[in-house]
Structure formats: C-alpha cells, structure tokens
Write a protein that holds these residues in place. Sequence first.
Motif, mmCIF file in Angstrom:
data_model
loop_
_atom_site.group_PDB
_atom_site.id
_atom_site.type_symbol
_atom_site.label_atom_id
_atom_site.label_comp_id
_atom_site.label_asym_id
_atom_site.label_seq_id
_atom_site.Cartn_x
_atom_site.Cartn_y
_atom_site.Cartn_z
ATOM 1 N N GLU A 49 12.119 -11.370 7.825
ATOM 2 C CA GLU A 49 11.061 -10.817 8.660
ATOM 3 C C GLU A 49 9.775 -10.500 7.898
ATOM 4 N N ASN A 50 9.904 -9.899 6.706
ATOM 5 C CA ASN A 50 8.692 -9.432 6.031
ATOM 6 C C ASN A 50 8.499 -9.979 4.619
ATOM 7 N N GLY A 51 9.440 -10.755 4.109
ATOM 8 C CA GLY A 51 9.299 -11.343 2.784
ATOM 9 C C GLY A 51 9.492 -10.397 1.622
ATOM 10 N N LYS A 52 9.818 -9.130 1.893
ATOM 11 C CA LYS A 52 10.064 -8.189 0.794
ATOM 12 C C LYS A 52 11.309 -8.630 0.033
ATOM 13 N N TYR A 53 11.367 -8.213 -1.220
ATOM 14 C CA TYR A 53 12.429 -8.678 -2.105
ATOM 15 C C TYR A 53 13.700 -7.839 -2.035
ATOM 16 N N ALA A 54 14.796 -8.536 -2.352
ATOM 17 C CA ALA A 54 16.094 -7.890 -2.538
ATOM 18 C C ALA A 54 16.815 -8.662 -3.648
ATOM 19 N N ASP A 55 17.732 -8.009 -4.305
ATOM 20 C CA ASP A 55 18.502 -8.679 -5.348
ATOM 21 C C ASP A 55 19.970 -8.369 -5.136
ATOM 22 N N LEU A 56 20.811 -9.306 -5.516
ATOM 23 C CA LEU A 56 22.250 -9.179 -5.320
ATOM 24 C C LEU A 56 22.946 -9.017 -6.660
ATOM 25 N N LYS A 57 23.794 -8.006 -6.743
ATOM 26 C CA LYS A 57 24.622 -7.767 -7.923
ATOM 27 C C LYS A 57 26.075 -7.892 -7.468
ATOM 28 N N THR A 58 26.701 -9.003 -7.814
ATOM 29 C CA THR A 58 28.091 -9.235 -7.452
ATOM 30 C C THR A 58 28.968 -8.696 -8.567
ATOM 31 N N GLN A 59 29.912 -7.829 -8.215
ATOM 32 C CA GLN A 59 30.748 -7.185 -9.224
ATOM 33 C C GLN A 59 32.214 -7.359 -8.835
ATOM 34 N N VAL A 84 29.769 0.831 -11.252
ATOM 35 C CA VAL A 84 29.151 -0.491 -11.313
ATOM 36 C C VAL A 84 28.136 -0.480 -12.454
ATOM 37 N N THR A 85 27.865 -1.662 -12.971
ATOM 38 C CA THR A 85 26.892 -1.775 -14.049
ATOM 39 C C THR A 85 25.624 -2.451 -13.538
ATOM 40 N N PHE A 86 24.510 -2.054 -14.131
ATOM 41 C CA PHE A 86 23.194 -2.525 -13.712
ATOM 42 C C PHE A 86 22.382 -2.794 -14.976
ATOM 43 N N VAL A 104 25.324 2.588 -16.190
ATOM 44 C CA VAL A 104 26.580 2.749 -15.469
ATOM 45 C C VAL A 104 26.299 3.670 -14.291
ATOM 46 N N LEU A 105 26.480 3.134 -13.093
ATOM 47 C CA LEU A 105 26.161 3.869 -11.867
ATOM 48 C C LEU A 105 27.433 4.147 -11.074
ATOM 49 N N ASP A 106 27.400 5.237 -10.322
ATOM 50 C CA ASP A 106 28.525 5.649 -9.489
ATOM 51 C C ASP A 106 28.178 5.369 -8.031
ATOM 52 N N LEU A 107 28.944 4.505 -7.384
ATOM 53 C CA LEU A 107 28.680 4.157 -5.984
ATOM 54 C C LEU A 107 28.734 5.362 -5.046
#
Length: 184
Positions: free
Chosen positions: A63-73, A92-94, A172-175
């Motif tokens: 719809e608006n072309g804004k960005y997103a990124d996918l982190k498959t874990q 999860v790691t980032f 290291v992030l906590d979901l």
Amino acid sequence: MTYKTFDILGKEIVQHDLQDKGEWCEKGASFEEVFIGRYPDLALTINPEKQGNIYAPDLSYIENGKYADLKTQNTPFFLSQSKYGIDPQYAVTFNEKDFLRYRENYPGIDIYFWVDWQAISFVGAMEISVKPMIGVWQLKYTDMLKLVASAPLHSYIQRIGDQKGNAKGSFVLDLNAEGFSRIG
C-alpha cells in the motif's frame, strides 16, 4: 565449545557452515516468498530495491512502500539464559550490522521475527531444551531502538577477523519484552 542440536524426533541437526554468509542469504530469500504467501493480511511484497542492492530491506508494504525486514529464526539461542538471563524459549538474535544499517538508512522500518524452532534440544557442556514454537512477532522501529539500547550484545568468537561480511555480534532480544507484538 563443541555441541549438538536435535529436533523434536531426537534426530541430530547438522547445520551448513554457520559462517557461510552467502548460503544463509540465499536461504533467507526463499523464506521471504513463503512468508509473504503465508501472511497475506500483512500486505507485503519483496522489496524491488533488492534487485540492485543486496543490503536493501527484504520487504515493503504494497500500500505505501514503507520497508519491512524478515528475520527467520529456526534455532533458539540455547545459552541465552546462562549468558544473559533470557529464557532461550523466547530469545532471538538481531545482528548489530542490521541495526546500524536500519538506524542510518531506514528509519521507520518494521521487523518481523518469524520463529519456528526446528532445534529444540542442545547438548554441550550442559543440556538445554525448549518447547517447539512457531509464530511471528513484529517490532516497530521505535521499539527496536528502545530494546537495543538495553539489550546484551553477544560477540561471535568464531568471527573475529571474518572477511566474509558476517556480523561480529548480535543483540539478544526477548520476544516477551515490551515492544514486540505477536501477530501470528
């Protein structure tokens, strides 16, 4: 440290070389198509900029072309509890490199963590298990900034002196942390 990981059936998982960035990037690209097909309500498409820039975010909103990124874990950070006090079930790691690139070039980006724990058991100096878990968590840019500000940065010993472009460390992030929204 030598270790082994096992799936839900107790079968050992043998990973491709974890330092082979090219192989993992190729694998990630195939996940993007599957993700878009599985979650059509997100109205995402492959970011057309990726054709000319391998570092461009994976996805964009139709719809608006804004960005997103996918982190498959697919593998939990099994040692996250002993090293950083974060339950490996939800750790999860980032990559720090991705964070810096987003902050510099893509303010406003959304990040999707697509979790499917293929490995549920770790055997090394200690034995650690998690429950099978599948889900998608969204992290908005402003929440990412807040979480990273207080997240531990895990340095990869095996990447000291790396010349392949691999990240030298990951947050290291906590979901379960405030800022993550489970959407699937």
